[in-house]
Design a protein around this motif. Sequence first.
Motif, mmCIF file in Angstrom:
data_model
loop_
_atom_site.group_PDB
_atom_site.id
_atom_site.type_symbol
_atom_site.label_atom_id
_atom_site.label_comp_id
_atom_site.label_asym_id
_atom_site.label_seq_id
_atom_site.Cartn_x
_atom_site.Cartn_y
_atom_site.Cartn_z
ATOM 1 N N LYS A 115 45.764 -18.966 -30.899
ATOM 2 C CA LYS A 115 45.358 -18.101 -29.791
ATOM 3 C C LYS A 115 46.550 -17.542 -29.019
ATOM 4 N N ASP A 117 50.004 -15.129 -29.011
ATOM 5 C CA ASP A 117 50.589 -13.993 -29.725
ATOM 6 C C ASP A 117 51.788 -14.427 -30.556
ATOM 7 N N ASP A 118 51.966 -13.754 -31.697
ATOM 8 C CA ASP A 118 53.089 -14.073 -32.577
ATOM 9 C C ASP A 118 54.432 -13.952 -31.867
ATOM 10 N N SER A 119 54.529 -12.998 -30.924
ATOM 11 C CA SER A 119 55.801 -12.792 -30.212
ATOM 12 C C SER A 119 56.106 -13.920 -29.239
ATOM 13 N N ASP A 120 55.111 -14.770 -28.962
ATOM 14 C CA ASP A 120 55.269 -15.852 -27.997
ATOM 15 C C ASP A 120 55.293 -17.227 -28.658
ATOM 16 N N LYS A 132 53.535 -17.682 -19.715
ATOM 17 C CA LYS A 132 54.171 -16.373 -19.848
ATOM 18 C C LYS A 132 54.766 -15.948 -18.507
ATOM 19 N N SER A 299 49.572 -18.290 -21.674
ATOM 20 C CA SER A 299 50.095 -17.824 -22.958
ATOM 21 C C SER A 299 48.966 -17.594 -23.957
ATOM 22 N N ARG A 300 47.825 -18.213 -23.743
ATOM 23 C CA ARG A 300 46.678 -18.022 -24.628
ATOM 24 C C ARG A 300 46.031 -16.662 -24.370
ATOM 25 N N THR A 301 45.733 -15.949 -25.437
ATOM 26 C CA THR A 301 45.112 -14.631 -25.300
ATOM 27 C C THR A 301 43.644 -14.714 -24.925
ATOM 28 N N THR A 324 60.390 -6.220 -26.531
ATOM 29 C CA THR A 324 60.513 -7.557 -27.137
ATOM 30 C C THR A 324 61.925 -7.733 -27.678
#
Length: 347
Positions: A115, A117-120, A132, A299-301, A324
């Motif tokens: 859950k 994001d790949d960037s995080d 975040k 941080s969870r979407t 990014t």
Amino acid sequence: MRHTLRAGIAGAALLALLTTGCAGENSGDEVTVYSADGLKYQSGDGFYDRAFKKFEEETGIKVNYVEGGSGEVVQRLTRERNNTKADVLLTLPPFIQQAQSRGLLDAYRPAGWEKIDDSDKDADGMWTAVVKNYFCFIYNTEELDAPPETWQDLLDSSYKGRFQYSTPGVAGDGTAVVIKSMHDFGGLEPAMDYLKKLQVNNVGPSASTGALVPKVDKGELLVSNSDVQMSFANREAMPNQDIFFPAMEGKAPTTFSLPYAGGLVKGGPQQENAQKLLDYLVSPEAQKMISDAGGGFPSRTDVTPEGEYAERARKALDGVEIFTPDWQTIDKELDSYLEAWREATGS
């Protein structure tokens, strides 16, 4: 009154603990966390305060907490690698990547990892964003009618001796000054040319970004670097400061995500407890505490930030371009970036 340890006098005592103290014996019902400062408050009502208390109540596992600057906690972990005392590391980029490249972390994907994001998060599960956050600058709202909108504005002589940013390589937000300037100016050389000029106004080094916030609030400084989480978490105690994002002339302001990222410490004495803590910190229950208690973002979407702080932070980011950074490259080249900064500024 909400007041973070980053801006409190307790920071000095914690720094002494970090550099000279001992985390204590780590028994089977404990877990030891080394963390960048900013999420545990003097009031006892910060995100860590709430989350650790709830975790202890639910699991019976006591959290031993040691904090310092973003780079300091990685340095301590490095020194102790043959006698590891920590179980969990929580720090900002690029220092979480530095810990990874030094072989200080083990792969672990907390429950709910998908859950985020790949960037995080690291693709191999070496670290995962917990809170975040975004880099910013702050200004004194009593003495300035509006913030300096551009990098060029910060060169004005009115800021001489009343502008300061924390030290790159020591403080995460200080390192962020180098990263943002490199992005905005289009590379290392033009960024260093600018920071050389800016040094005329700069008060000098500061190991702690949090130490600058009260100086801006009191008007000792007009401007300093900061981050969104820290600024909003300090707003009740320090109401005379607000955030801005310096831009290039004619372009949109920019910032980037600067999350508190957690990783499982390699060789930590209580890895099972560490995994349970990381699971909890990214659980929906804990993530829902973040905006109200910490001033940052989940941080969870699948968790929507709620409350006054979340709404203010969302508005502050309106119209701001979020880029990014290439954290892998930054990790590899960080020493050369810092050397270029020292040469440019004479620091």
